[in-house]
Scaffold this motif. Sequence first.
Motif, PDB file in Angstrom:
ATOM      1  N   PRO A  73     -21.609  22.720  28.148  1.00  0.00           N
ATOM      2  CA  PRO A  73     -20.742  22.248  27.058  1.00  0.00           C
ATOM      3  C   PRO A  73     -19.392  22.953  27.077  1.00  0.00           C
ATOM      4  N   ARG A  74     -18.360  22.212  26.737  1.00  0.00           N
ATOM      5  CA  ARG A  74     -17.023  22.786  26.729  1.00  0.00           C
ATOM      6  C   ARG A  74     -16.944  23.987  25.772  1.00  0.00           C
TER       7      ARG A  74
ATOM      8  N   LEU B  20     -15.539  32.253  36.585  1.00  0.00           N
ATOM      9  CA  LEU B  20     -15.910  31.118  35.739  1.00  0.00           C
ATOM     10  C   LEU B  20     -14.679  30.461  35.119  1.00  0.00           C
ATOM     11  N   GLU B  21     -13.681  31.257  34.763  1.00  0.00           N
ATOM     12  CA  GLU B  21     -12.450  30.684  34.217  1.00  0.00           C
ATOM     13  C   GLU B  21     -11.770  29.793  35.254  1.00  0.00           C
TER      14      GLU B  21
ATOM     15  N   VAL C  13     -16.156  31.613  27.235  1.00  0.00           N
ATOM     16  CA  VAL C  13     -15.988  32.444  28.432  1.00  0.00           C
ATOM     17  C   VAL C  13     -14.501  32.641  28.722  1.00  0.00           C
ATOM     18  N   ASN C  14     -13.727  31.566  28.648  1.00  0.00           N
ATOM     19  CA  ASN C  14     -12.293  31.663  28.893  1.00  0.00           C
ATOM     20  C   ASN C  14     -11.617  32.581  27.881  1.00  0.00           C
TER      21      ASN C  14
ATOM     22  N   PHE D 202     -20.230  43.689  35.188  1.00  0.00           N
ATOM     23  CA  PHE D 202     -20.184  42.364  35.799  1.00  0.00           C
ATOM     24  C   PHE D 202     -19.353  41.382  34.979  1.00  0.00           C
ATOM     25  N   ILE D 203     -19.013  41.754  33.753  1.00  0.00           N
ATOM     26  CA  ILE D 203     -18.311  40.812  32.868  1.00  0.00           C
ATOM     27  C   ILE D 203     -16.924  40.447  33.395  1.00  0.00           C
ATOM     28  N   PRO D 204     -16.053  41.413  33.767  1.00  0.00           N
ATOM     29  CA  PRO D 204     -14.713  41.028  34.227  1.00  0.00           C
ATOM     30  C   PRO D 204     -14.713  40.095  35.436  1.00  0.00           C
ATOM     31  N   PRO D 205     -15.405  40.424  36.549  1.00  0.00           N
ATOM     32  CA  PRO D 205     -15.356  39.498  37.692  1.00  0.00           C
ATOM     33  C   PRO D 205     -16.034  38.167  37.420  1.00  0.00           C
TER      34      PRO D 205
END
Length: 255
Positions: A72-73, A197-198, A79-80, A189-192
């Motif tokens: 879903p958007r 994903l962005e 995430v973005n 792992f969150i930053p990469p």
Amino acid sequence: MQHVRKWSAIARRHVIKALVLPVFLAGCATSGPEGSVVDDPYENVNRKVHEFNKDFDTVLFRPFSQAYGVLPRYLRTRVNNVRANLELPGDIVNDALQAKPEDFGHNLFRFLVNTTVGVFGIFDAAGAWGMERRSTDFGETLFVWGVEEGAYVEVPFFGPYTQRSLTGEVVDLFLNPLTFVGLTPPESFIPPTTYVLEKSDYRYEFSSTVDEVLYDSADSYLQTRQIYLDTRRFELGDTPDDGGVIDPYEELFSE
């Protein structure tokens, strides 16, 4: 008219982000012509890299982005938002280096609001209050300092750049204070992950336009190069006049 041009620049920026998944490699900036002139002394090598990048897009990046786009958007936007919040400290440092106190205060307030009220950036609370992000980077800082654009280069694993913007991309890794925050798994792992994903989300959202450039144009290398240079110069205000930029997607993005 101004808000239309601003939206057009943002849309074109996202198309470029969809076309590229930058690899942070250092570049040594050299003097090169500005404005509408193209400085591409490495075209033979760049074209080979471009073909590699197209193959990578065909085999991996495009299929992954299509699979990611099934989500879903709403989730993809969250995430973005996190990714954008992680990049804000770098924007703030560059605002200071560019001597832009208004943008510095604006982005600092946005970061504080979204990190707290927005729960580490998951929700764009500041944006809801009219505090939109004012993006910048060290490539723009170099432009403000008078550093020339340099040659056009395309980097493996998706990367149209100028030497100035590529150098700025590398420096931005070290300018962002969050780079030096000692995180351990799974937080590290969150930053990469949000970065990839962005870019995948942009590739999905602008899939038809990117596919047209990469796979339907007569010369996708020249098309990619022109779009990147026009967009980057437009963002920096590095254009001779309103008619000095060739915009292949003006009608599409002005709708």
